[in-house]
Design a protein around this motif. Sequence first.
Motif: not given
Length: 103
Positions: A27-30, A62-67, A70-80, A84-89
């Motif tokens: 849902v967050l990747a929609l 792609l979006s769920v994997t990237t999120t 990013a979450a594992q790197q400590g991005a918090g909610w900014f991971a969502v 999106w960035i790779p999918t939108l690119l």
Amino acid sequence: MIPLGAVEFSPTDIAILLAILTFGSIVLALPATLTLAWVGYRRGTLRRPANALGYWLGGTALSVTTTALAAQQGAGWFAVPLGWIPTLLVAVALNPRWTPNAS
């Protein structure tokens, strides 16, 4: 009462948690995946809905994997939005260009 021991989950609890996390991440990747699905629909020739579904599934993966990365790197909610960035690119790169008729 506060439990003082280790928290133990049953297999059913684990399955429910995984289902909630999976559904929530989809849902967050929609916003990004629907954009890529629209590009897939526009690029399709014979079976446009099937093409859109394939693009949506690929964009979701792609979006769920990237999120998750990013979450594992400590991005918090900014991971969502970072997810999106790779999918939108990909959507921008694959977007068919409109060209006017030469006549």
